[in-house]
Structures are given as C-alpha cells and as structure tokens.
Design a protein around this motif. Sequence first.
Motif, PDB file in Angstrom:
ATOM      1  N   VAL A   1       0.849  -1.185   0.000  1.00  0.00           N
ATOM      2  CA  VAL A   1       0.000   0.000   0.000  1.00  0.00           C
ATOM      3  C   VAL A   1       0.887   1.237   0.000  1.00  0.00           C
ATOM      4  O   VAL A   1       1.692   1.437   0.899  1.00  0.00           O
ATOM      5  CB  VAL A   1      -0.940   0.010   1.220  1.00  0.00           C
ATOM      6  CG1 VAL A   1      -1.782   1.270   1.244  1.00  0.00           C
ATOM      7  CG2 VAL A   1      -1.826  -1.223   1.208  1.00  0.00           C
ATOM      8  N   GLU A   2       0.730   2.050  -1.018  1.00  0.00           N
ATOM      9  CA  GLU A   2       1.472   3.297  -1.126  1.00  0.00           C
ATOM     10  C   GLU A   2       0.473   4.438  -1.064  1.00  0.00           C
ATOM     11  O   GLU A   2      -0.521   4.435  -1.792  1.00  0.00           O
ATOM     12  CB  GLU A   2       2.236   3.355  -2.437  1.00  0.00           C
ATOM     13  CG  GLU A   2       3.317   2.306  -2.552  1.00  0.00           C
ATOM     14  CD  GLU A   2       4.022   2.334  -3.895  1.00  0.00           C
ATOM     15  OE1 GLU A   2       3.506   2.963  -4.842  1.00  0.00           O
ATOM     16  OE2 GLU A   2       5.082   1.717  -3.992  1.00  0.00           O
ATOM     17  N   LEU A   3       0.742   5.392  -0.190  1.00  0.00           N
ATOM     18  CA  LEU A   3      -0.124   6.552  -0.075  1.00  0.00           C
ATOM     19  C   LEU A   3       0.619   7.770  -0.596  1.00  0.00           C
ATOM     20  O   LEU A   3       1.811   7.938  -0.328  1.00  0.00           O
ATOM     21  CB  LEU A   3      -0.536   6.773   1.385  1.00  0.00           C
ATOM     22  CG  LEU A   3      -1.311   5.624   2.017  1.00  0.00           C
ATOM     23  CD1 LEU A   3      -1.523   5.891   3.496  1.00  0.00           C
ATOM     24  CD2 LEU A   3      -2.641   5.424   1.315  1.00  0.00           C
ATOM     25  N   SER A   4      -0.098   8.608  -1.322  1.00  0.00           N
ATOM     26  CA  SER A   4       0.518   9.821  -1.848  1.00  0.00           C
ATOM     27  C   SER A   4       0.670  10.843  -0.730  1.00  0.00           C
ATOM     28  O   SER A   4       0.020  10.750   0.320  1.00  0.00           O
ATOM     29  CB  SER A   4      -0.350  10.408  -2.965  1.00  0.00           C
ATOM     30  OG  SER A   4      -1.566  10.913  -2.418  1.00  0.00           O
ATOM     31  N   ASP A   5       1.502  11.823  -0.950  1.00  0.00           N
ATOM     32  CA  ASP A   5       1.654  12.906   0.022  1.00  0.00           C
ATOM     33  C   ASP A   5       0.316  13.600   0.260  1.00  0.00           C
ATOM     34  O   ASP A   5       0.005  13.972   1.387  1.00  0.00           O
ATOM     35  CB  ASP A   5       2.701  13.912  -0.455  1.00  0.00           C
ATOM     36  CG  ASP A   5       4.120  13.359  -0.402  1.00  0.00           C
ATOM     37  OD1 ASP A   5       4.353  12.359   0.311  1.00  0.00           O
ATOM     38  OD2 ASP A   5       4.990  13.931  -1.070  1.00  0.00           O
ATOM     39  N   GLN A   6      -0.472  13.753  -0.789  1.00  0.00           N
ATOM     40  CA  GLN A   6      -1.777  14.403  -0.649  1.00  0.00           C
ATOM     41  C   GLN A   6      -2.701  13.581   0.245  1.00  0.00           C
ATOM     42  O   GLN A   6      -3.424  14.126   1.076  1.00  0.00           O
ATOM     43  CB  GLN A   6      -2.424  14.633  -2.018  1.00  0.00           C
ATOM     44  CG  GLN A   6      -3.745  15.393  -1.931  1.00  0.00           C
ATOM     45  CD  GLN A   6      -3.566  16.782  -1.333  1.00  0.00           C
ATOM     46  OE1 GLN A   6      -2.694  17.539  -1.747  1.00  0.00           O
ATOM     47  NE2 GLN A   6      -4.377  17.114  -0.344  1.00  0.00           N
TER      48      GLN A   6
ATOM     49  N   ASP B   1      -4.373  14.885   3.626  1.00  0.00           N
ATOM     50  CA  ASP B   1      -5.821  14.822   3.825  1.00  0.00           C
ATOM     51  C   ASP B   1      -6.170  14.095   5.120  1.00  0.00           C
ATOM     52  O   ASP B   1      -7.111  14.486   5.821  1.00  0.00           O
ATOM     53  CB  ASP B   1      -6.501  14.126   2.642  1.00  0.00           C
ATOM     54  CG  ASP B   1      -6.465  14.944   1.367  1.00  0.00           C
ATOM     55  OD1 ASP B   1      -6.139  16.158   1.425  1.00  0.00           O
ATOM     56  OD2 ASP B   1      -6.764  14.368   0.301  1.00  0.00           O
ATOM     57  N   ALA B   2      -5.425  13.057   5.445  1.00  0.00           N
ATOM     58  CA  ALA B   2      -5.683  12.321   6.681  1.00  0.00           C
ATOM     59  C   ALA B   2      -5.416  13.200   7.899  1.00  0.00           C
ATOM     60  O   ALA B   2      -6.212  13.223   8.846  1.00  0.00           O
ATOM     61  CB  ALA B   2      -4.805  11.060   6.733  1.00  0.00           C
ATOM     62  N   ILE B   3      -4.331  13.957   7.868  1.00  0.00           N
ATOM     63  CA  ILE B   3      -4.023  14.865   8.983  1.00  0.00           C
ATOM     64  C   ILE B   3      -5.070  15.966   9.064  1.00  0.00           C
ATOM     65  O   ILE B   3      -5.535  16.319  10.148  1.00  0.00           O
ATOM     66  CB  ILE B   3      -2.610  15.466   8.822  1.00  0.00           C
ATOM     67  CG1 ILE B   3      -1.554  14.359   8.891  1.00  0.00           C
ATOM     68  CG2 ILE B   3      -2.353  16.549   9.868  1.00  0.00           C
ATOM     69  CD1 ILE B   3      -1.542  13.576  10.177  1.00  0.00           C
TER      70      ILE B   3
ATOM     71  N   ALA C   1      -8.177  15.753   8.210  1.00  0.00           N
ATOM     72  CA  ALA C   1      -9.399  15.159   8.752  1.00  0.00           C
ATOM     73  C   ALA C   1      -9.313  15.033  10.267  1.00  0.00           C
ATOM     74  O   ALA C   1     -10.288  15.282  10.987  1.00  0.00           O
ATOM     75  CB  ALA C   1      -9.656  13.790   8.109  1.00  0.00           C
ATOM     76  N   LEU C   2      -8.119  14.685  10.762  1.00  0.00           N
ATOM     77  CA  LEU C   2      -7.930  14.625  12.211  1.00  0.00           C
ATOM     78  C   LEU C   2      -8.063  16.013  12.830  1.00  0.00           C
ATOM     79  O   LEU C   2      -8.722  16.187  13.857  1.00  0.00           O
ATOM     80  CB  LEU C   2      -6.557  14.053  12.538  1.00  0.00           C
ATOM     81  CG  LEU C   2      -6.391  12.555  12.422  1.00  0.00           C
ATOM     82  CD1 LEU C   2      -4.931  12.170  12.642  1.00  0.00           C
ATOM     83  CD2 LEU C   2      -7.281  11.833  13.415  1.00  0.00           C
ATOM     84  N   ASP C   3      -7.419  16.995  12.203  1.00  0.00           N
ATOM     85  CA  ASP C   3      -7.500  18.364  12.709  1.00  0.00           C
ATOM     86  C   ASP C   3      -8.939  18.855  12.749  1.00  0.00           C
ATOM     87  O   ASP C   3      -9.360  19.490  13.712  1.00  0.00           O
ATOM     88  CB  ASP C   3      -6.647  19.311  11.849  1.00  0.00           C
ATOM     89  CG  ASP C   3      -5.154  19.082  12.046  1.00  0.00           C
ATOM     90  OD1 ASP C   3      -4.757  18.459  13.057  1.00  0.00           O
ATOM     91  OD2 ASP C   3      -4.380  19.549  11.183  1.00  0.00           O
ATOM     92  N   ALA C   4      -9.704  18.544  11.713  1.00  0.00           N
ATOM     93  CA  ALA C   4     -11.104  18.990  11.640  1.00  0.00           C
ATOM     94  C   ALA C   4     -11.944  18.328  12.736  1.00  0.00           C
ATOM     95  O   ALA C   4     -12.907  18.918  13.236  1.00  0.00           O
ATOM     96  CB  ALA C   4     -11.692  18.672  10.271  1.00  0.00           C
ATOM     97  N   GLY C   5     -11.567  17.126  13.112  1.00  0.00           N
ATOM     98  CA  GLY C   5     -12.317  16.411  14.145  1.00  0.00           C
ATOM     99  C   GLY C   5     -12.116  16.983  15.539  1.00  0.00           C
ATOM    100  O   GLY C   5     -12.866  16.664  16.453  1.00  0.00           O
ATOM    101  N   PHE C   6     -11.096  17.832  15.718  1.00  0.00           N
ATOM    102  CA  PHE C   6     -10.817  18.417  17.028  1.00  0.00           C
ATOM    103  C   PHE C   6     -11.376  19.821  17.163  1.00  0.00           C
ATOM    104  O   PHE C   6     -11.167  20.462  18.184  1.00  0.00           O
ATOM    105  CB  PHE C   6      -9.310  18.414  17.319  1.00  0.00           C
ATOM    106  CG  PHE C   6      -8.767  17.042  17.572  1.00  0.00           C
ATOM    107  CD1 PHE C   6      -9.132  16.335  18.699  1.00  0.00           C
ATOM    108  CD2 PHE C   6      -7.914  16.448  16.670  1.00  0.00           C
ATOM    109  CE1 PHE C   6      -8.652  15.062  18.942  1.00  0.00           C
ATOM    110  CE2 PHE C   6      -7.394  15.176  16.896  1.00  0.00           C
ATOM    111  CZ  PHE C   6      -7.772  14.485  18.035  1.00  0.00           C
ATOM    112  N   ASP C   7     -12.058  20.301  16.159  1.00  0.00           N
ATOM    113  CA  ASP C   7     -12.646  21.660  16.244  1.00  0.00           C
ATOM    114  C   ASP C   7     -13.910  21.664  17.056  1.00  0.00           C
ATOM    115  O   ASP C   7     -14.637  20.785  17.213  1.00  0.00           O
ATOM    116  CB  ASP C   7     -12.941  22.200  14.826  1.00  0.00           C
ATOM    117  CG  ASP C   7     -11.667  22.541  14.074  1.00  0.00           C
ATOM    118  OD1 ASP C   7     -10.634  22.736  14.737  1.00  0.00           O
ATOM    119  OD2 ASP C   7     -11.720  22.607  12.846  1.00  0.00           O
TER     120      ASP C   7
END
Length: 76
Positions: free
Chosen positions: A57-62, A66-68, A70-76
């Motif tokens: 499994v290779e994930l792109s930088d984007q 996006d995952a980070i 999504a985490l940041d948005a969940g803490f608002d």
Amino acid sequence: MQSYVTGLYRAAGLAAGHSSHSGRRTVGSRLVALGHSLDTVQLLFGHAELDHVAPYVELSDQELRDAIAALDAGFD
C-alpha cells in the motif's frame, strides 16, 4: 505466476521496476484510496498477517495531508 505477470509487463514494453509486486501495490493502494480497509486488502491478497499488507500500500503525500486535515477537523 509472478514471472508470468512480469513477462506481461515486459511484453507491454514496461521497463524494469514493473512486476507482479508493483501491480499488487497499485491494487492495494487503490482499494485503500476507495475506502476499503487494510483487513479487506489482507484477505484479497491472501496474507495471514496484516503487517504483510503494508508493503503493498502506497499513499501519496496528498492522501497523508488529507488524513491529517481530517484529524485536525475532528478536534474543532
């Protein structure tokens, strides 16, 4: 099977670096990008251990950004 698939890559004119494993990485990465779990990829690839799936499994930088986000948005 692995050498057969690699032969297909060569017959298609793809240079070294393309193999059955690169095909597995593409499939695994696309499944994860489409929202399928690593457990699903593990079962489809026939691996007994989940940690054997990670190399495919290779994930792109984007995708990582996006995952980070999504985490940041969940803490608002």
